[in-house]
Design an enzyme around this catalytic site. Structure first.
Site, PDB file in Angstrom:
ATOM      1  N   SER A 113       0.827  -1.201   0.000  1.00 54.63           N
ATOM      2  CA  SER A 113       0.000   0.000   0.000  1.00 54.63           C
ATOM      3  C   SER A 113       0.861   1.251   0.000  1.00 54.63           C
ATOM      4  O   SER A 113       1.971   1.257   0.566  1.00 54.63           O
ATOM      5  CB  SER A 113      -0.866  -0.014   1.264  1.00 54.63           C
ATOM      6  OG  SER A 113      -1.438   1.248   1.496  1.00 54.63           O
TER       7      SER A 113
ATOM      8  N   TYR B 212      -1.855  -1.207  10.981  1.00 55.63           N
ATOM      9  CA  TYR B 212      -2.106  -1.695   9.618  1.00 55.63           C
ATOM     10  C   TYR B 212      -0.950  -1.301   8.696  1.00 55.63           C
ATOM     11  O   TYR B 212      -0.388  -2.132   7.970  1.00 55.63           O
ATOM     12  CB  TYR B 212      -3.427  -1.127   9.077  1.00 55.63           C
ATOM     13  CG  TYR B 212      -3.543  -1.268   7.582  1.00 55.63           C
ATOM     14  CD1 TYR B 212      -3.854  -2.495   7.011  1.00 55.63           C
ATOM     15  CD2 TYR B 212      -3.288  -0.183   6.733  1.00 55.63           C
ATOM     16  CE1 TYR B 212      -3.914  -2.632   5.619  1.00 55.63           C
ATOM     17  CE2 TYR B 212      -3.349  -0.317   5.361  1.00 55.63           C
ATOM     18  CZ  TYR B 212      -3.665  -1.538   4.812  1.00 55.63           C
ATOM     19  OH  TYR B 212      -3.710  -1.666   3.451  1.00 55.63           O
TER      20      TYR B 212
ATOM     21  N   LYS C  81       2.203  -3.643   6.601  1.00 55.09           N
ATOM     22  CA  LYS C  81       2.613  -3.608   5.188  1.00 55.09           C
ATOM     23  C   LYS C  81       4.124  -3.388   5.088  1.00 55.09           C
ATOM     24  O   LYS C  81       4.809  -4.031   4.294  1.00 55.09           O
ATOM     25  CB  LYS C  81       1.845  -2.526   4.426  1.00 55.09           C
ATOM     26  CG  LYS C  81       0.369  -2.836   4.249  1.00 55.09           C
ATOM     27  CD  LYS C  81       0.124  -4.092   3.415  1.00 55.09           C
ATOM     28  CE  LYS C  81      -1.318  -4.503   3.338  1.00 55.09           C
ATOM     29  NZ  LYS C  81      -1.540  -5.844   2.777  1.00 55.09           N
TER      30      LYS C  81
HETATM   31  N1  UFG Z   1     -13.244  10.335   3.360  1.00 52.64           N
HETATM   32  C1  UFG Z   1     -14.274  11.176   3.696  1.00 52.64           C
HETATM   33  N2  UFG Z   1     -15.431  10.637   4.167  1.00 52.64           N
HETATM   34  C2  UFG Z   1     -15.596   9.292   4.317  1.00 52.64           C
HETATM   35  C3  UFG Z   1     -14.531   8.430   3.954  1.00 52.64           C
HETATM   36  C4  UFG Z   1     -13.362   8.979   3.495  1.00 52.64           C
HETATM   37  O1  UFG Z   1     -14.152  12.389   3.587  1.00 52.64           O
HETATM   38  O2  UFG Z   1     -16.668   8.872   4.761  1.00 52.64           O
HETATM   39  C5  UFG Z   1     -11.990  10.903   2.855  1.00 52.64           C
HETATM   40  C6  UFG Z   1     -10.831  10.650   3.789  1.00 52.64           C
HETATM   41  O3  UFG Z   1     -10.757  11.618   4.771  1.00 52.64           O
HETATM   42  C7  UFG Z   1      -9.652  10.673   2.805  1.00 52.64           C
HETATM   43  C8  UFG Z   1     -10.259  10.152   1.498  1.00 52.64           C
HETATM   44  O4  UFG Z   1     -11.669  10.288   1.634  1.00 52.64           O
HETATM   45  O5  UFG Z   1      -9.253  11.978   2.627  1.00 52.64           O
HETATM   46  C9  UFG Z   1      -9.937   8.702   1.235  1.00 52.64           C
HETATM   47  O6  UFG Z   1     -10.260   7.958   2.390  1.00 52.64           O
HETATM   48  P1  UFG Z   1     -10.330   6.368   2.379  1.00 52.64           P
HETATM   49  O7  UFG Z   1     -10.681   5.940   3.761  1.00 52.64           O
HETATM   50  O8  UFG Z   1     -11.193   5.898   1.267  1.00 52.64           O
HETATM   51  O9  UFG Z   1      -8.857   5.953   1.984  1.00 52.64           O
HETATM   52  P2  UFG Z   1      -7.488   6.279   2.740  1.00 52.64           P
HETATM   53  O10 UFG Z   1      -6.686   7.080   1.774  1.00 52.64           O
HETATM   54  O11 UFG Z   1      -7.659   6.817   4.074  1.00 52.64           O
HETATM   55  O12 UFG Z   1      -6.954   4.806   2.943  1.00 52.64           O
HETATM   56  C10 UFG Z   1      -6.693   4.022   1.847  1.00 52.64           C
HETATM   57  C11 UFG Z   1      -6.888   2.546   2.175  1.00 52.64           C
HETATM   58  C12 UFG Z   1      -5.862   2.072   3.144  1.00 52.64           C
HETATM   59  C13 UFG Z   1      -4.500   2.488   2.723  1.00 52.64           C
HETATM   60  C14 UFG Z   1      -4.429   3.952   2.459  1.00 52.64           C
HETATM   61  C15 UFG Z   1      -3.115   4.388   1.959  1.00 52.64           C
HETATM   62  O13 UFG Z   1      -8.178   2.329   2.701  1.00 52.64           O
HETATM   63  O14 UFG Z   1      -5.926   0.672   3.183  1.00 52.64           O
HETATM   64  O15 UFG Z   1      -5.387   4.278   1.479  1.00 52.64           O
HETATM   65  O16 UFG Z   1      -3.041   5.777   1.917  1.00 52.64           O
HETATM   66  F1  UFG Z   1      -3.585   2.197   3.665  1.00 52.64           F
END
Ligand code: UFG
Length: 339
Positions: free
Chosen positions: A124, A149, A153
């Site tokens: 990741s 998590y 990785k």
């Molecule tokens: N977000 C929102 N509202 C939500 C969900 C997400 O605003 O209900 C935003 C988050 O704040 C973030 C973006 O959307 O800015 C993406 O969030 P995600 O949770 O979809 O993804 P992340 O980037 O946080 O995490 C993902 C994977 C992880 C991985 C990570 C690496 O889920 O497994 O990318 O950066 F580790």
């Protein structure tokens, strides 16, 4: 070519199995269904017209894995099976370390026993943390992990490198995924989170479907074009194809290095608000959203430099964000029986 796919009933695994069959490979899928549903296997079979072997087993158990290698002549492995919730990992670190690291160690041990020497590993972009320079290349520094998590990785990558160093003739491709979204264009398989989704994609589609009242956008005061976080959102089918390209690299050319690392992203960053707009444009449905405070642990912005994968794996992302949103919506509608 028979490929053992661990975690093949999950979001990325199931789409990868579709692409493996399209590339003429055969698949054995081992998954303990801890965070996925068995019916996805039937859907994958319906898409491919093939019948992949499905084994419901926990791969942290050596005997389970040994039996699989004994009963099937496995040529290569793609290892997806892992817990993947960033938040949950903070609450249950031991489970994450035991499952994610334990499975990788057991897998390498049994691969060694059966002289299977080709592994594609699911990593990741979380390993980069908040990068100092964007876009990130594979040589960007690995930052101290913010969550268990993320640390699993990093550790698994290191374990694979150390194992390869100690075992001449073993080759691995480590794929560092950016943010997978979308679904198969049939709308019959897709992301299937249990309970309230953590990730943006399913939260958007569930809000559009009326299952969630409102999408909370976590923060609009970041140093980004519209203040919301930036990610590199990649269509899951493009991501799936990267695994086929990685396997072909291992099979066709014996790589010069025993472990190769690739970013798997589009090379383009989009803000959270842009994703919502892309969904609305692709589907004609407006998403009820509100801006709330920042989510703890979120990084501000990250996107990939994906040039290495394009040059060496002859792979690049082809589908647009709107296409991904449309396909995610097809899947959500199909799953919820929305006409
Ligand atoms: N977000 C929102 N509202 C939500 C969900 C997400 O605003 O209900 C935003 C988050 O704040 C973030 C973006 O959307 O800015 C993406 O969030 P995600 O949770 O979809 O993804 P992340 O980037 O946080 O995490 C993902 C994977 C992880 C991985 C990570 C690496 O889920 O497994 O990318 O950066 F580790």
């Amino acid at each position: 070519m028979k490929v053992l796919v661990t975690g093949g009933t999950g979001f990325i695994g199931s789409h990868t199995i579709v692409e493996l069959y399209a590339a003429g490979m055969d698949v054995v899928n081992v998954d303990n269904l801890s965070n996925s549903e068995a019916f996805i296997n039937d859907r994958v079979n319906a898409i491919t017209g093939k019948h992949s072997t499905f084994i419901n087993a926990d791969i942290t158990n050596e005997d389970n894995l040994r039996n699989i290698f004994r009963n099937h002549s496995i040529d290569a492995v793609i290892h997806f099976a892992a817990f993947k919730s960033v938040n949950e990992s903070v609450e249950k670190p031991l489970e994450y370390y035991k499952n994610n690291i334990g499975a990788t160690i057991t897998l390498l041990k049994i691969m060694d026993e059966f002289k299977v020497t080709q592994l594609v590993f699911s990593s990741s972009c979380t390993v980069y943390g908040q990068p100092d320079e964007l876009p990130v290349t594979e040589d960007s520094p690995i930052k101290e992990a913010a969550t268990p998590y993320g640390y699993t990785k990093q550790v698994c990558e290191q374990i694979i490198m150390d194992f390869a160093h100690a075992n001449a003739g073993f080759y691995s491709v480590i794929l560092r995924y950016f943010n997978p979204v979308g679904a198969h264009n049939s709308g019959t398989i897709g992301e299937l989170p249990r309970g309230v989704p953590n990730n943006l994609g399913p939260y958007i589609t569930q809000t559009a479907a009326g299952i969630r009242e409102v999408l909370k956008i976590f923060g609009n005061d970041y140093d980004t074009p519209d203040g919301t976080c930036v990610r590199d959102f990649i269509h899951v089918c493009d991501l799936a194809k990267a695994h086929v390209a990685a396997l072909q690299k291992l099979i066709k050319e014996k790589p010069t290095q025993s472990v190769l690392v690739y970013n798997v992203g589009t090379g383009k960053g989009n803000t959270v608000l842009e994703v919502v707009k892309a969904f609305e444009k692709a589907t004609g449905i407006s998403v009820n959203y509100t801006i709330t405070g920042r989510r703890e642990g979120d990084i501000e912005k990250i996107w990939a430099n994906a040039a290495k994968a394009e040059k060496e794996l002859h792979w690049k992302a082809e589908r647009s964000l709107e296409e991904a949103m449309l396909h995610a919506w097809l899947w959500e509608k199909n799953y919820r029986n929305i006409l």
